[in-house]
Design a protein around this motif. Structure first.
Motif, short mmCIF file in Angstrom:
data_model
loop_
_atom_site.label_atom_id
_atom_site.label_comp_id
_atom_site.label_asym_id
_atom_site.label_seq_id
_atom_site.Cartn_x
_atom_site.Cartn_y
_atom_site.Cartn_z
N SER A 1 -3.48 2.23 -1.86
CA SER A 1 -3.12 2.31 -2.56
C SER A 1 -2.33 2.32 -2.99
CB SER A 1 -4.79 2.33 -3.59
OG SER A 1 -4.91 3.77 -3.06
N ARG A 2 -1.36 3.14 -4.56
CA ARG A 2 -0.65 3.36 -5.18
C ARG A 2 -0.90 4.46 -6.53
NH1 ARG A 2 3.89 2.11 -2.31
NH2 ARG A 2 3.35 0.05 -0.74
N ASN A 3 -0.25 6.28 -6.03
CA ASN A 3 -0.40 6.35 -7.16
C ASN A 3 0.41 7.29 -7.08
OD1 ASN A 3 -1.59 8.85 -8.87
ND2 ASN A 3 -2.97 9.66 -6.92
N TRP B 1 -4.55 5.77 0.99
CA TRP B 1 -5.15 4.97 1.98
C TRP B 1 -6.89 5.21 2.88
CZ3 TRP B 1 -6.56 6.81 7.10
CH2 TRP B 1 -5.51 8.13 7.58
N ILE B 2 -7.26 5.66 2.19
CA ILE B 2 -8.27 6.80 2.67
C ILE B 2 -9.28 6.14 1.50
CG2 ILE B 2 -10.17 8.33 3.71
CD1 ILE B 2 -7.87 9.72 4.77
N ASP B 3 -10.19 5.33 1.74
CA ASP B 3 -11.95 5.30 0.33
C ASP B 3 -12.16 5.47 1.16
OD1 ASP B 3 -13.09 3.80 -1.33
OD2 ASP B 3 -12.24 2.40 -1.38
N PRO C 1 -11.21 9.43 -5.24
CA PRO C 1 -9.97 8.78 -5.50
C PRO C 1 -10.16 8.96 -3.59
CG PRO C 1 -10.15 10.94 -7.41
CD PRO C 1 -11.40 11.33 -6.16
N ASN C 2 -8.69 7.39 -3.99
CA ASN C 2 -8.76 7.85 -2.69
C ASN C 2 -7.51 8.44 -2.45
OD1 ASN C 2 -10.02 5.39 -2.91
ND2 ASN C 2 -7.96 3.88 -2.64
#
Length: 195
Positions: free
Chosen positions: A56-58, A129-131, A136-137
């Motif tokens: 995911s991108r933040n 990348w850790i969910d 939140p990731n």
């Protein structure tokens, strides 16, 4: 023998500081690359579904805050990196150097994303990348920052704040001024830490 500079660490302590930081940055870069390639289309499920490795991108800070302030966050991260390196001369024990190395590695890892990832310099989105579900990731750089801050807090509770004051004239141990508990005595003390 001449007195060394105030709070100047032994070479081993400086090596610990930069080695820990470098290890965090390398591990962060490698795992983010895996997230952007191998795990983006095929997430990996672990621990019975409690943990997923995916991309995911933040653009913002932790918990999705300040998503429109990416350049500001990049400047803050750069200032943290510069500050940690500039004050590395005050890290007078291997343990302290390791903790500060965790902070440097974490800040530098996410700063690299903000500098070099899309959509552009100072506006890059951080790869998480850790969910683990409700949380939140996050990524290894985030983890390094959290662990470093926790260790720093626990160390301050155990030992109090301290201020390096230099080395003794014969080149022996670093003299550190400790702020001890003042509830009963209201006094401060000093002790020597082996350099």
């Amino acid at each position: 023998m001449a007195t060394e500079g105030v709070g100047r660490p032994a070479p081993a302590q400086r090596a610990v500081f930069f080695s820990v930081a470098a290890a965090v940055v390398v591990a962060d870069i490698v795992t983010k690359h895996l997230a952007a390639t191998a795990w983006a289309d095929e997430p990996v499920t672990m621990l019975g579904g409690w943990v997923r490795l995916t991309e995911s991108r933040n653009p913002g800070a932790a918990f999705g805050m300040a998503t429109s302030a990416t350049p500001v966050l990049a400047v803050i991260a750069a200032a943290v990196v510069v500050g940690l390196v500039a004050f590395s001369g005050r890290y007078t024990s291997r343990g302290q150097a390791a903790v500060m190395g965790l902070l440097l590695g974490g800040a530098a890892g996410n700063l690299i994303d903000r500098m070099f990832r899309a959509p552009g310099v100072m506006r890059g989105h951080v790869v998480d990348w850790i969910d683990i579900g409700a949380w939140p990731n996050f990524n290894l750089a985030d983890s390094s920052l959290v662990v470093g801050c926790v260790l720093l807090f626990l160390t301050s509770l155990r030992h109090g704040t301290f201020e390096p004051t230099g080395r003794d004239p014969d080149g022996g141990s670093v003299v550190v001024q400790d702020v001890v508990d003042t509830q009963d005595t209201g006094s401060t003390g000093s002790r020597e830490h082996e350099g």
